[in-house]
Motif scaffolding. Structure first.
Motif, short mmCIF file in Angstrom:
data_model
loop_
_atom_site.label_atom_id
_atom_site.label_comp_id
_atom_site.label_asym_id
_atom_site.label_seq_id
_atom_site.Cartn_x
_atom_site.Cartn_y
_atom_site.Cartn_z
N ASN A 197 6.69 11.51 13.93
CA ASN A 197 7.91 11.41 14.73
C ASN A 197 9.15 11.08 13.91
N ASN A 198 8.95 10.66 12.66
CA ASN A 198 10.09 10.23 11.86
C ASN A 198 9.81 10.54 10.39
N ARG A 199 10.44 11.59 9.87
CA ARG A 199 10.16 12.00 8.49
C ARG A 199 10.77 11.05 7.47
N GLN A 200 11.54 10.09 7.92
CA GLN A 200 12.09 9.09 7.00
C GLN A 200 11.04 8.06 6.61
N VAL A 201 9.89 8.15 7.23
CA VAL A 201 8.84 7.15 7.02
C VAL A 201 7.55 7.83 6.57
N LEU A 202 6.85 7.19 5.63
CA LEU A 202 5.51 7.63 5.22
C LEU A 202 4.51 6.58 5.66
N ASN A 203 3.41 7.02 6.21
CA ASN A 203 2.34 6.11 6.62
C ASN A 203 1.29 6.05 5.51
N ILE A 204 1.17 4.88 4.88
CA ILE A 204 0.33 4.72 3.69
C ILE A 204 -0.76 3.69 3.97
N ASP A 205 -1.96 3.97 3.46
CA ASP A 205 -3.05 3.00 3.54
C ASP A 205 -2.94 2.09 2.32
N GLU A 206 -2.47 0.86 2.53
CA GLU A 206 -2.23 -0.03 1.39
C GLU A 206 -3.53 -0.45 0.71
N ASP A 207 -4.65 -0.31 1.41
CA ASP A 207 -5.93 -0.66 0.79
C ASP A 207 -6.24 0.24 -0.41
N THR A 208 -5.65 1.45 -0.41
CA THR A 208 -5.87 2.38 -1.52
C THR A 208 -5.39 1.79 -2.84
N TYR A 209 -4.37 0.94 -2.77
CA TYR A 209 -3.77 0.39 -3.98
C TYR A 209 -4.08 -1.09 -4.18
N ARG A 210 -4.98 -1.62 -3.37
CA ARG A 210 -5.27 -3.04 -3.44
C ARG A 210 -5.82 -3.40 -4.83
N GLY A 211 -5.29 -4.48 -5.40
CA GLY A 211 -5.71 -4.93 -6.72
C GLY A 211 -4.87 -4.37 -7.85
N ASP A 212 -4.03 -3.38 -7.54
CA ASP A 212 -3.13 -2.80 -8.54
C ASP A 212 -1.75 -3.43 -8.34
N ALA A 213 -1.43 -4.42 -9.15
CA ALA A 213 -0.21 -5.21 -8.96
C ALA A 213 1.05 -4.34 -9.00
N GLU A 214 1.08 -3.36 -9.90
CA GLU A 214 2.28 -2.54 -10.03
C GLU A 214 2.47 -1.64 -8.80
N MET A 215 1.38 -1.04 -8.32
CA MET A 215 1.48 -0.18 -7.14
C MET A 215 1.79 -1.00 -5.89
N GLU A 216 1.24 -2.21 -5.82
CA GLU A 216 1.55 -3.07 -4.69
C GLU A 216 3.03 -3.45 -4.70
N HIS A 217 3.59 -3.61 -5.90
CA HIS A 217 5.02 -3.92 -6.01
C HIS A 217 5.86 -2.73 -5.53
N ILE A 218 5.44 -1.51 -5.89
CA ILE A 218 6.16 -0.32 -5.44
C ILE A 218 6.13 -0.22 -3.92
N LEU A 219 4.95 -0.45 -3.33
CA LEU A 219 4.83 -0.40 -1.87
C LEU A 219 5.71 -1.47 -1.23
N HIS A 220 5.73 -2.64 -1.83
CA HIS A 220 6.56 -3.72 -1.29
C HIS A 220 8.04 -3.32 -1.32
N ARG A 221 8.44 -2.68 -2.41
CA ARG A 221 9.83 -2.24 -2.53
C ARG A 221 10.17 -1.20 -1.45
N LEU A 222 9.26 -0.24 -1.24
CA LEU A 222 9.51 0.79 -0.23
C LEU A 222 9.39 0.23 1.19
N LEU A 223 8.57 -0.79 1.34
CA LEU A 223 8.46 -1.44 2.65
C LEU A 223 9.77 -2.15 2.98
N ALA A 224 10.38 -2.78 1.97
CA ALA A 224 11.67 -3.44 2.17
C ALA A 224 12.76 -2.42 2.48
N ALA A 225 12.67 -1.26 1.82
CA ALA A 225 13.67 -0.21 2.05
C ALA A 225 13.61 0.29 3.49
#
Length: 354
Positions: A197-225
């Motif tokens: 319904n909204n192409r401005q948003v991506l639905n991501i499974d954060e468990d895919t990147y669990r334990g990867d500190a750098e990828m978790e930081h990227i997700l956090h940044r995009l979550l804040a955005a």
């Protein structure tokens, strides 16, 4: 757990993402396949300000990259992102600007004025021809006259000032191919994860990147955005722009399709007219040939008629001579039967002579 992050396909989100020094090092390290120890976004950011044809976003980075021997090398990274197909001239024009920029000359211990080695990165939202590899590394090498690679004295700062390596990423081919660090980092661009319904948003499974500190930081940044009101407004502006572009491109595509159809029809009609013209020319040639044959036959008939008339005149002349001869012989008293035998005239005809 599924989370909704801002779509980095948007220029505003991408800029916000790459302004984070830690994210920039993570992305650039993955692209270069070397550790980026220090990174600095250059003072100028080049975007498509006129927005007349394409959306092209550019960011310049100065990065210190660790080499195989442990030393650090300063490189200039020109990152260009576009989500619509564009002509390469635009990329070349931008590179020309960078080569001519005096800020891109090494400042320390550089009496010869060598330029900072440059690496260009192209993040493309479309495919390039028939190339199936999601990431292309285009590297320059040096060769002698016989085609043998020159390694002694290389790399040389003079050579590196004039040529550069390139990395080309085809985002549409990354989906489902997370088999290395770069693809893993760039997987946050995967547009198959767009919200329905909204192409401005991506639905991501954060468990895919669990334990990867750098990828978790990227997700956090995009979550804040995703929760930033100004960024959402900027994305709305981009959507309006893309909508206008799509409407324009659709109109152009339909116009070009109509022109192509009309051109095809004209070519078909022209071909038919040419075929008909060829048929008429062939028929005209046949008629001319038949006319020539008739004229030739007419000439032959006239010649035969003249010959017959000549023969008839000769026969008439011969008959007149025979009649005179027969008459003379009859006057001389030669018997009629003998005259007939000699002249081949009938007895009756001779008998009737006066």
């Amino acid at each position: 757990m599924m989370i909704s992050i801002a779509n980095p396909i948007y220029d505003a989100v991408f800029k916000y993402l790459m302004e984070d020094n830690r994210v920039a090092k993570t992305v650039l390290s993955a692209l270069l396949k070397r550790e980026v120890v220090e990174v600095e976004m250059r003072k100028h950011e080049y975007t498509n300000g006129t927005r007349d044809k394409i959306s092209m976003f550019r960011i310049d980075f100065g990065a210190k990259v660790r080499q195989d021997d442990g030393s650090l090398k300063l490189v200039l990274i020109e990152l260009q992102k576009t989500w619509l197909e564009t002509e390469t001239l635009r990329f070349r024009q931008y590179l020309g600007t960078q080569y001519a920029n005096p800020d891109n000359i090494l400042k320390d211990d550089n009496p010869n004025g060598y330029g900072i080695p440059m690496i260009t990165v192209y993040l493309l939202g479309h495919r390039v021809g028939e190339i199936e590899e999601p990431v292309l590394y285009v590297r320059h090498k040096s060769y002698d006259y016989d085609g043998v690679e020159v390694t002694k004295g290389m790399p040389d700062p003079f050579v590196e000032s004039l040529v550069h390596d390139s990395i080309i990423v085809q985002i549409p081919l990354l989906h489902g191919r997370v088999n290395n660090r770069l693809v893993e980092v760039l997987s946050v661009f995967d547009q198959t994860n767009k919200d329905g319904n909204n192409r401005q948003v991506l639905n991501i499974d954060e468990d895919t990147y669990r334990g990867d500190a750098e990828m978790e930081h990227i997700l956090h940044r995009l979550l804040a955005a995703a929760s930033d009101a100004k960024l959402r407004q900027d994305m709305n502006v981009e959507d309006e722009y893309f909508s206008a572009i799509e409407t324009r491109d659709t109109s152009i595509m339909r116009r070009d399709q109509r022109i192509a159809e009309q051109t095809a029809q004209l070519e078909e009609q022209t071909a038919q007219l040419e075929e008909q013209s060829a048929q008429l020319e062939e028929q005209s040639a046949q008629l001319e040939e038949q006319s020539a044959q008739l004229e030739e036959q007419s000439a032959q008939l006239e010649e035969q008629s003249a010959q017959l008339e000549e023969q008839s005149a000769q026969l008439e002349e011969q008959r007149s001579a025979l009649l005179l001869s027969a008459k003379a012989m009859k006057t001389a008293g030669i018997p009629v039967e003998q005259i007939a035998e000699m002249t081949r005239l009938s007895v009756e005809e001779i008998s009737g002579m006066v």
